[in-house]
Scaffold this active site. Structure first.
Site, short mmCIF file in Angstrom:
data_model
loop_
_atom_site.label_atom_id
_atom_site.label_comp_id
_atom_site.label_asym_id
_atom_site.label_seq_id
_atom_site.Cartn_x
_atom_site.Cartn_y
_atom_site.Cartn_z
N CYS A 83 0.83 -1.20 0.00
CA CYS A 83 0.00 0.00 0.00
C CYS A 83 0.87 1.26 0.00
O CYS A 83 1.72 1.43 0.87
CB CYS A 83 -0.92 0.01 1.22
SG CYS A 83 -1.88 1.54 1.39
N CYS A 86 0.47 3.62 3.35
CA CYS A 86 0.94 3.21 4.68
C CYS A 86 2.27 3.89 4.98
O CYS A 86 2.97 4.35 4.08
CB CYS A 86 1.10 1.70 4.74
SG CYS A 86 -0.46 0.79 4.85
N HIS A 153 -3.86 0.85 8.26
CA HIS A 153 -4.39 0.39 6.98
C HIS A 153 -5.73 -0.32 7.11
O HIS A 153 -6.56 -0.27 6.19
CB HIS A 153 -3.38 -0.58 6.32
CG HIS A 153 -3.79 -1.10 4.99
ND1 HIS A 153 -3.57 -0.40 3.81
CD2 HIS A 153 -4.43 -2.26 4.64
CE1 HIS A 153 -4.05 -1.10 2.79
NE2 HIS A 153 -4.56 -2.23 3.26
N ASN A 193 -14.13 8.75 -1.35
CA ASN A 193 -14.76 7.59 -1.98
C ASN A 193 -14.46 6.38 -1.08
O ASN A 193 -13.30 6.14 -0.76
CB ASN A 193 -14.18 7.31 -3.37
CG ASN A 193 -14.42 8.45 -4.32
OD1 ASN A 193 -15.43 9.14 -4.26
ND2 ASN A 193 -13.48 8.66 -5.23
N HIS A 204 -6.65 1.78 1.83
CA HIS A 204 -6.25 2.57 2.99
C HIS A 204 -7.23 3.73 3.21
O HIS A 204 -7.63 4.38 2.24
CB HIS A 204 -4.83 3.11 2.78
CG HIS A 204 -4.20 3.63 4.02
ND1 HIS A 204 -3.19 2.96 4.68
CD2 HIS A 204 -4.42 4.76 4.74
CE1 HIS A 204 -2.83 3.66 5.74
NE2 HIS A 204 -3.56 4.76 5.79
N HIS A 206 -8.67 6.97 3.20
CA HIS A 206 -8.17 8.23 2.66
C HIS A 206 -9.27 8.93 1.87
O HIS A 206 -10.30 8.35 1.54
CB HIS A 206 -6.96 7.98 1.72
CG HIS A 206 -7.34 7.40 0.40
ND1 HIS A 206 -7.76 6.08 0.23
CD2 HIS A 206 -7.38 7.93 -0.85
CE1 HIS A 206 -8.02 5.84 -1.03
NE2 HIS A 206 -7.82 6.95 -1.73
N GLN A 208 -9.72 12.70 -0.88
CA GLN A 208 -9.01 13.54 -1.84
C GLN A 208 -9.50 14.97 -1.74
O GLN A 208 -10.59 15.24 -1.23
CB GLN A 208 -9.22 13.01 -3.26
CG GLN A 208 -8.71 11.60 -3.47
CD GLN A 208 -8.91 11.12 -4.91
OE1 GLN A 208 -8.29 11.63 -5.83
NE2 GLN A 208 -9.78 10.15 -5.09
#
Length: 418
Positions: A83, A86, A153, A193, A204, A206, A208
């Site tokens: 990933c 991470c 994660h 998303n 992971h 997250h 944007q």
């Protein structure tokens, strides 16, 4: 080696910011729950992927389409030990050159929008009919960033602490203010998303942040609707929508001192939450410390309820609508929209012929029914730490203070450290 300089502590601020550079020159910014100094050393030998960004104008819908060929080669559903979000380890360097972090933001290596040349306001009047009908082309512009909510994660945003959620809110506000100052950015959209059903390419936790070089179609319609309503009714459309939902009460999911979460009567999606501030705020940086704290607790509560609706974590898209840089003052009210394509344990809402072909949505679940389900899930089930010790039970009969005067303890705005 880069030493990430800590920003001066600001009154009422919880997130502590430090910034550095990655090996290919991209900016990385750490937002920590508590003050600390970081030394950043990105040992990778990398360059930015080849392939430029371009925008093309659709004269039929009067909308821009981004062409970003480099994104075709972005990382797609890697194994957990590969990933890129991470923390970096002794054996593998990632996008985050630290052994641990709280919240981190960095420029996207595969951006949809990139460049510092704004779209000219008169681009249609300065071109020929032949050029317009062929599709006007514009060099790519704008900025795209990745926001990692935690270094764990296997976690989810719904599982972080209220303190960490407040740090995320501070990061959203900080980056919104910074991006809106960029010459190639007109509007900032902070979004997440979540779920492979939505199309995520990294598991992971997250989100944007997109800095668009133009006003997006949805926001343009919102502004036009608000302006038309004000001209015809002499009133604020967003304030009247909030007041109408409070008066009706059937679609209110949760209310706090500063925020109301509801499902609009015209909801397009099986699950569609709108979260409005009671004060007429236009952008994230304008939120006070109390409003940010209140939102953090409420949002975690709502995310946890969403995960109890069906037989697994709710796939969703969640994002902030805030005023573009050039918007007429007083038209837009900051608000968050969260929606899901999940309509049953084993069924998704696909955007088929009517939705994709004609833009006409058909919702299989009455908004009142979904609101009632979410209200029932919140009755005594929210985790006390995540929801906040002072959070009130959801109510539909007490009037919230709508459009009150700004509190006197509003956070001061400070310049970013460079």
């Amino acid at each position: 080696m880069t030493t990430a300089h800590e920003a001066p502590e600001t009154q009422h601020r919880r997130a502590h910011k430090s910034r550095a550079q990655l090996a290919d020159g991209r900016e990385i910014i750490f937002f920590d729950d508590a003050p600390r100094t970081r030394t950043v050393q990105d040992r990778r030998e990398i360059t930015r992927p080849e392939g430029g960004n371009e925008m093309r104008y659709d004269p039929l819908l009067r909308e821009w389409v981004a062409i970003a060929a480099a994104r075709q080669h972005r990382t797609h559903l890697p194994s957990s030990d590969q990933c890129p979000l991470c923390p970096t380890t002794e054996d593998r360097a990632s996008e985050v050159p630290q052994a641990e972090y709280d919240v981190v933001v960095f420029e996207n290596r595969f951006p949809s929008f990139r460049g510092d040349v704004p779209v000219p306001g008169d681009f249609l009047s300065t071109t020929t009919a032949a050029a317009e009908s062929a599709g006007i082309r514009q060099h790519g512009s704008g900025r795209c960033e990745v926001v990692c909510f935690t270094d764990d994660h296997t976690s989810q945003l719904a599982q972080v602490s209220a303190e960490r959620m407040r740090t995320v809110v501070d990061a959203w506000a900080d980056r919104s203010e910074a991006m809106l100052a960029e010459p190639g950015v007109e509007q900032v959209y902070c979004f997440e998303n979540r779920g492979e059903e939505i199309g995520v390419t990294l598991h992971h936790p997250h989100g944007q942040i997109y800095g668009y070089p133009f006003i997006t179609p949805r926001t343009r319609t919102l502004l036009e609707s608000a302006a038309d309503y004000r001209e015809r009714r002499g009133a604020d459309l967003f304030a009247d929508i909030l007041a109408a939902e409070v008066s009706d009460g059937r679609r209110i999911v949760a209310r706090t001192e500063h925020w109301t979460a509801f499902i609009p009567a015209w909801a397009r999606w099986p699950v569609e939450l709108h979260i409005y501030p009671h004060r007429a705020v236009e952008r994230l940086p304008e939120l006070t410390g109390a409003e940010r704290d209140d939102f953090a607790a409420l949002y975690l509560d709502l995310l946890q309820r969403g995960d109890q609706l069906f037989d697994g974590p709710l796939p969703y898209i969640s994002g902030w609508q805030q005023a573009p840089a050039s918007a007429e003052p007083g038209l837009m009210r900051l608000h968050l929209q969260l929606f899901s394509i999940r309509r049953a344990e084993n069924k998704l809402k696909f955007l088929a012929g009517s939705e994709s072909g004609m833009g006409v949505f058909i919702n299989d679940i009455a908004p009142e029914d979904m609101a009632r389900r979410l209200v029932d899930l919140g009755a005594g089930s929210a985790d006390a730490d995540a929801a906040g010790a002072d959070s009130a039970e959801p109510s539909t009969d007490a009037e919230p203070p709508i459009d009150a005067e700004p509190p006197t303890d509003a956070e001061p705005h400070t310049e970013e450290t460079r």
